[in-house]
Enzyme design. Structure first.
Site, PDB file in Angstrom:
ATOM      1  N   GLY A 105      38.933  47.770  48.178  1.00  0.00           N
ATOM      2  CA  GLY A 105      38.820  48.731  47.068  1.00  0.00           C
ATOM      3  C   GLY A 105      38.315  50.059  47.601  1.00  0.00           C
ATOM      4  O   GLY A 105      37.573  50.788  46.943  1.00  0.00           O
ATOM      5  N   GLY A 108      38.449  53.283  45.750  1.00  0.00           N
ATOM      6  CA  GLY A 108      37.856  53.305  44.408  1.00  0.00           C
ATOM      7  C   GLY A 108      36.581  54.133  44.344  1.00  0.00           C
ATOM      8  O   GLY A 108      36.137  54.717  45.330  1.00  0.00           O
ATOM      9  N   MET A 109      36.007  54.142  43.158  1.00  0.00           N
ATOM     10  CA  MET A 109      34.854  55.015  42.885  1.00  0.00           C
ATOM     11  C   MET A 109      33.610  54.615  43.685  1.00  0.00           C
ATOM     12  O   MET A 109      32.911  55.464  44.236  1.00  0.00           O
ATOM     13  CB  MET A 109      34.498  54.959  41.390  1.00  0.00           C
ATOM     14  CG  MET A 109      35.531  55.554  40.475  1.00  0.00           C
ATOM     15  SD  MET A 109      35.783  57.303  40.781  1.00  0.00           S
ATOM     16  CE  MET A 109      34.131  57.917  40.541  1.00  0.00           C
ATOM     17  N   SER A 111      33.371  52.859  46.445  1.00  0.00           N
ATOM     18  CA  SER A 111      33.566  53.083  47.882  1.00  0.00           C
ATOM     19  C   SER A 111      33.435  54.553  48.238  1.00  0.00           C
ATOM     20  O   SER A 111      32.966  54.900  49.322  1.00  0.00           O
ATOM     21  CB  SER A 111      34.943  52.583  48.310  1.00  0.00           C
ATOM     22  OG  SER A 111      35.007  51.204  48.125  1.00  0.00           O
ATOM     23  N   ARG A 192      37.553  37.529  29.286  1.00  0.00           N
ATOM     24  CA  ARG A 192      36.884  37.276  30.574  1.00  0.00           C
ATOM     25  C   ARG A 192      37.679  36.259  31.412  1.00  0.00           C
ATOM     26  O   ARG A 192      37.782  36.367  32.623  1.00  0.00           O
ATOM     27  CB  ARG A 192      35.479  36.738  30.286  1.00  0.00           C
ATOM     28  CG  ARG A 192      34.581  36.672  31.475  1.00  0.00           C
ATOM     29  CD  ARG A 192      33.188  36.207  31.042  1.00  0.00           C
ATOM     30  NE  ARG A 192      32.303  36.135  32.184  1.00  0.00           N
ATOM     31  CZ  ARG A 192      31.644  37.178  32.672  1.00  0.00           C
ATOM     32  NH1 ARG A 192      31.768  38.361  32.119  1.00  0.00           N
ATOM     33  NH2 ARG A 192      30.866  37.047  33.712  1.00  0.00           N
ATOM     34  N   ASN A 225      33.966  42.430  40.080  1.00  0.00           N
ATOM     35  CA  ASN A 225      33.567  41.512  39.010  1.00  0.00           C
ATOM     36  C   ASN A 225      34.655  40.527  38.611  1.00  0.00           C
ATOM     37  O   ASN A 225      35.824  40.822  38.770  1.00  0.00           O
ATOM     38  CB  ASN A 225      33.165  42.340  37.776  1.00  0.00           C
ATOM     39  CG  ASN A 225      31.720  42.785  37.883  1.00  0.00           C
ATOM     40  OD1 ASN A 225      30.857  42.025  38.286  1.00  0.00           O
ATOM     41  ND2 ASN A 225      31.474  44.034  37.519  1.00  0.00           N
ATOM     42  N   ASP A 253      21.200  45.336  39.419  1.00  0.00           N
ATOM     43  CA  ASP A 253      20.403  44.840  38.299  1.00  0.00           C
ATOM     44  C   ASP A 253      18.916  44.875  38.651  1.00  0.00           C
ATOM     45  O   ASP A 253      18.076  45.238  37.824  1.00  0.00           O
ATOM     46  CB  ASP A 253      20.839  43.408  37.953  1.00  0.00           C
ATOM     47  CG  ASP A 253      22.344  43.330  37.750  1.00  0.00           C
ATOM     48  OD1 ASP A 253      22.847  43.960  36.815  1.00  0.00           O
ATOM     49  OD2 ASP A 253      23.012  42.667  38.562  1.00  0.00           O
ATOM     50  N   HIS A 281      25.739  38.033  37.272  1.00  0.00           N
ATOM     51  CA  HIS A 281      25.809  39.482  37.032  1.00  0.00           C
ATOM     52  C   HIS A 281      26.635  39.687  35.753  1.00  0.00           C
ATOM     53  O   HIS A 281      27.806  40.047  35.772  1.00  0.00           O
ATOM     54  CB  HIS A 281      26.458  40.190  38.221  1.00  0.00           C
ATOM     55  CG  HIS A 281      26.654  41.659  37.988  1.00  0.00           C
ATOM     56  ND1 HIS A 281      25.612  42.556  37.913  1.00  0.00           N
ATOM     57  CD2 HIS A 281      27.772  42.399  37.784  1.00  0.00           C
ATOM     58  CE1 HIS A 281      26.080  43.767  37.694  1.00  0.00           C
ATOM     59  NE2 HIS A 281      27.390  43.699  37.607  1.00  0.00           N
TER      60      HIS A 281
HETATM   61  N1  NDP Z   1      28.315  43.814  40.978  1.00  0.00           N
HETATM   62  C1  NDP Z   1      27.964  44.977  40.505  1.00  0.00           C
HETATM   63  O1  NDP Z   1      26.770  45.296  40.390  1.00  0.00           O
HETATM   64  C2  NDP Z   1      28.999  45.957  40.076  1.00  0.00           C
HETATM   65  C3  NDP Z   1      30.327  45.649  40.182  1.00  0.00           C
HETATM   66  N2  NDP Z   1      31.272  46.561  39.809  1.00  0.00           N
HETATM   67  C4  NDP Z   1      32.656  46.152  39.978  1.00  0.00           C
HETATM   68  O2  NDP Z   1      33.152  46.744  41.184  1.00  0.00           O
HETATM   69  C5  NDP Z   1      34.573  46.829  41.103  1.00  0.00           C
HETATM   70  C6  NDP Z   1      35.051  48.181  41.600  1.00  0.00           C
HETATM   71  O3  NDP Z   1      34.514  49.207  40.815  1.00  0.00           O
HETATM   72  P1  NDP Z   1      34.986  50.739  41.040  1.00  0.00           P
HETATM   73  O4  NDP Z   1      34.988  51.082  42.475  1.00  0.00           O
HETATM   74  O5  NDP Z   1      34.201  51.575  40.109  1.00  0.00           O
HETATM   75  O6  NDP Z   1      36.453  50.617  40.489  1.00  0.00           O
HETATM   76  P2  NDP Z   1      37.734  51.535  40.765  1.00  0.00           P
HETATM   77  O7  NDP Z   1      38.639  51.250  39.623  1.00  0.00           O
HETATM   78  O8  NDP Z   1      37.348  52.927  41.060  1.00  0.00           O
HETATM   79  O9  NDP Z   1      38.316  50.894  42.085  1.00  0.00           O
HETATM   80  C7  NDP Z   1      38.639  49.556  42.098  1.00  0.00           C
HETATM   81  C8  NDP Z   1      39.637  49.288  43.179  1.00  0.00           C
HETATM   82  O10 NDP Z   1      40.012  47.947  42.999  1.00  0.00           O
HETATM   83  C9  NDP Z   1      41.311  47.773  43.479  1.00  0.00           C
HETATM   84  N3  NDP Z   1      42.086  46.788  42.737  1.00  0.00           N
HETATM   85  C10 NDP Z   1      42.335  45.562  43.210  1.00  0.00           C
HETATM   86  N4  NDP Z   1      43.116  44.899  42.379  1.00  0.00           N
HETATM   87  C11 NDP Z   1      43.362  45.682  41.333  1.00  0.00           C
HETATM   88  C12 NDP Z   1      44.121  45.525  40.158  1.00  0.00           C
HETATM   89  N5  NDP Z   1      44.787  44.385  39.885  1.00  0.00           N
HETATM   90  N6  NDP Z   1      44.169  46.549  39.282  1.00  0.00           N
HETATM   91  C13 NDP Z   1      43.490  47.695  39.539  1.00  0.00           C
HETATM   92  N7  NDP Z   1      42.757  47.891  40.659  1.00  0.00           N
HETATM   93  C14 NDP Z   1      42.691  46.894  41.550  1.00  0.00           C
HETATM   94  C15 NDP Z   1      41.952  49.142  43.455  1.00  0.00           C
HETATM   95  O11 NDP Z   1      42.252  49.423  44.795  1.00  0.00           O
HETATM   96  P3  NDP Z   1      43.566  48.991  45.510  1.00  0.00           P
HETATM   97  O12 NDP Z   1      44.710  49.514  44.715  1.00  0.00           O
HETATM   98  O13 NDP Z   1      43.380  49.638  46.802  1.00  0.00           O
HETATM   99  O14 NDP Z   1      43.541  47.501  45.582  1.00  0.00           O
HETATM  100  C16 NDP Z   1      40.882  50.114  43.039  1.00  0.00           C
HETATM  101  O15 NDP Z   1      40.806  51.234  43.882  1.00  0.00           O
HETATM  102  C17 NDP Z   1      34.931  46.481  39.655  1.00  0.00           C
HETATM  103  O16 NDP Z   1      35.306  45.135  39.611  1.00  0.00           O
HETATM  104  C18 NDP Z   1      33.608  46.653  38.915  1.00  0.00           C
HETATM  105  O17 NDP Z   1      33.564  45.873  37.752  1.00  0.00           O
HETATM  106  C19 NDP Z   1      30.943  47.800  39.356  1.00  0.00           C
HETATM  107  C20 NDP Z   1      29.624  48.153  39.224  1.00  0.00           C
HETATM  108  C21 NDP Z   1      28.544  47.245  39.541  1.00  0.00           C
HETATM  109  O1  OAA Z   2      30.779  45.886  34.148  1.00  0.00           O
HETATM  110  C1  OAA Z   2      31.201  46.602  35.069  1.00  0.00           C
HETATM  111  O2  OAA Z   2      32.388  46.718  35.419  1.00  0.00           O
HETATM  112  C2  OAA Z   2      30.210  47.405  35.843  1.00  0.00           C
HETATM  113  C3  OAA Z   2      29.038  46.594  36.231  1.00  0.00           C
HETATM  114  O3  OAA Z   2      29.144  45.508  36.725  1.00  0.00           O
HETATM  115  C4  OAA Z   2      27.713  47.148  35.999  1.00  0.00           C
HETATM  116  O4  OAA Z   2      27.583  48.306  35.569  1.00  0.00           O
HETATM  117  O5  OAA Z   2      26.746  46.437  36.242  1.00  0.00           O
END
Ligand code: NDP
Ligand code: OAA
Length: 442
Positions: A105, A108-109, A111, A192, A225, A253, A281
């Site tokens: 990813g 993505g945001m 990264s 979910r 997630n 968290d 989470h």
């Molecule tokens: N555990 C935690 O504390 C947290 C977890 N998250 C999770 O982190 C993940 C990434 O967040 P964020 O970077 O903001 O997200 P973005 O949407 O900015 O980037 C996510 C990346 O995931 C990839 N991806 C893989 N499969 C898919 C799909 N089927 N559809 C769309 N995108 C896909 C894409 O890259 P590519 O096309 O290169 O595959 C995309 O660039 C999310 O799952 C979010 O819920 C977010 C915040 C906190």
């Molecule tokens: O729910 C999401 O995609 C983002 C997330 O995990 C968080 O903010 O903790």
């Protein structure tokens, strides 16, 4: 096009003091596929000494021959195809061996914040050279190039290599750390269970790839997630890698909880310690105010509004991500990247005496009676060697026990939904009458 020797950026880094003395050697890191996709045709030079081709409108690396052999490697990007001669550096004795870090990813945001922190030395230290292996997809490959260009332009002295690719079997080759961020976000009206299925498949595939090609002791941090169950899927598909090496990110968290307690107590957040997040989470997570401390004193003695602790505080942490989306319009990215940094640093630096940190880890052998074979956030300590031990003597009262059980039940239900991805037969998905939320959902 200006031809230039790699110049010494303005910094006092010990690496750069030595790098200016280095004889630079080059390696050509391009697969045919990416040669077409990314770069103009490659010139070659018979010189073993490097000339780095630098211009505004071209990332063409110079292929070099050493002893008549052109060194080739698959996907790399621009200036990172030119690697330093680490042998010369070894003379300084102060440099660690290069480590390979994979990030999925990567376009993505999250990264976008994280990669620059990794490259700066903030995470692994100022004497630790790194190679970044960025995993994307066909849909993000252009964006990945953009990320790689920004990394080039940042002149990070510790960043020795950037490879980009779409095949986890190539990108994960020999990686010592895998930060798995890429996952489909849950959209409006999406169940979910559907998210579990779509993202679960991603983590099953990536687990298999890690199993096949990563360093056998690779540390894996799952961020995408639902991260706990994704981490479980990943580890089940990687039987050659110790299950203990897999983490689900719950550090965000923990950080959110520390901030809320500090605000309520009127202290700066560095005074809050021993903060455990138990469980998933998701909105069933349990921020543990019973065992947390402020200035070394139990939180319940400092914050006497216990109703707030049980209700206001707990809910504010569980739903912090959702509130942030309401304000910011998208889910936490910068603070998530910071928490990934914190999570890694907690494993590569010794935990301060008496303190601990939270991370989602494999439950087998846990002393808290939590069901085996889950990935569950618990209190851990590390000697700083990348490994950790569970903290074994944390008090659990009735309040905590009831809530921890709810999060455990949620994870057991999630696990049944992904049985087809963990090698445990046919999936049966019943997540109960109330579909629980990710922290970031509103
Ligand atoms: N555990 C935690 O504390 C947290 C977890 N998250 C999770 O982190 C993940 C990434 O967040 P964020 O970077 O903001 O997200 P973005 O949407 O900015 O980037 C996510 C990346 O995931 C990839 N991806 C893989 N499969 C898919 C799909 N089927 N559809 C769309 N995108 C896909 C894409 O890259 P590519 O096309 O290169 O595959 C995309 O660039 C999310 O799952 C979010 O819920 C977010 C915040 C906190
Ligand atoms: O729910 C999401 O995609 C983002 C997330 O995990 C968080 O903010 O903790």
């Amino acid at each position: 096009m200006a031809m230039a020797e790699l110049s010494t950026p303005k910094t006092t880094s010990p690496f750069l003091q030595s790098s200016s003395r280095l004889r630079l050697s080059s390696k050509l890191h391009l697969s045919n596929h990416f040669r077409h996709l990314l770069l103009p045709p490659l010139p070659t030079t018979p010189n073993s000494k490097i000339s780095c081709s630098v211009s505004q409108n071209s990332q063409a690396p110079v292929a070099a021959q050493e002893n008549g052999l052109v060194k080739t490697k698959k996907e790399c990007y621009g200036v990172f195809c030119l690697t330093y001669d680490l042998k010369a550096e070894e003379e300084t004795k102060s440099w660690k061996k290069l480590i390979n870090i994979a990030v999925s990813g990567a376009a993505g945001m999250i990264s976008n914040h994280l990669l620059f922190k990794l490259a700066s030395g903030e995470v692994f230290g100022p004497d630790q050279p790194i190679a970044l292996k960025l995993l994307g997809s066909e849909r993000s490959i252009q964006a990945l190039e953009g990320v790689a260009m920004e990394l080039e332009d940042s002149l990070f002295p510790l960043l020795r290599e950037v490879d980009i690719g779409t095949d986890p079997y190539e990108v994960f080759q020999d990686v010592e750390w895998a930060l798995l961020i890429g996952a489909k976000p849950r959209g409006p009206g999406m169940e979910r269970a559907a998210l579990l299925d779509i993202n679960g498949q991603i983590f099953a595939d990536q687990g298999k790839a890690l199993n096949a090609v990563a360093s056998p002791n690779v540390k894996v941090l799952v961020v995408g997630n639902p991260c706990n169950t994704n981490a479980l899927i990943c580890l089940k598909n990687a039987p050659n890698i110790p299950a203990k090496n897999f983490h689900a990110l719950t550090r965000l968290d923990e950080n959110r909880a520390k901030c809320q307690l500090a605000l309520k107590a009127g202290v700066f957040y560095d005074k809050v310690s021993n903060m455990t997040i138990w469980g998933n989470h998701s909105t069933t997570q349990v921020p543990d105010f019973l065992n947390a401390r402020i200035n070394g004193v139990p939180v319940k003695e400092v914050i006497t509004d216990h109703k707030w602790l049980e209700e206001g505080f707990t809910e504010s942490v569980q739903k912090r991500g959702g509130l942030l989306i309401q304000k910011w319009g998208r889910s936490s990215a910068a603070s998530t990247a910071v928490s990934i940094v914190d999570a890694i640093k907690s494993l590569v630096t010794p935990t301060p005496e008496g303190d601990w940190f939270s991370t989602g880890v494999y439950t087998n052998g846990n002393p808290y009676g939590i069901a085996e074979d889950l990935v569950f956030s618990m209190p851990c300590r590390s000697k700083g060697d990348g490994d950790y031990e569970l903290v074994k003597d944390v008090e659990i009262d009735d309040y905590l026990r009831k809530r921890i059980a709810k999060s455990e039940a949620e994870l057991l239900a999630e696990k049944k939904c992904v049985a087809h991805l963990t090698g445990e037969g046919i999936a049966f998905c019943d997540l109960g009458p109330v579909d629980t939320m990710l922290p970031g959902e509103v």
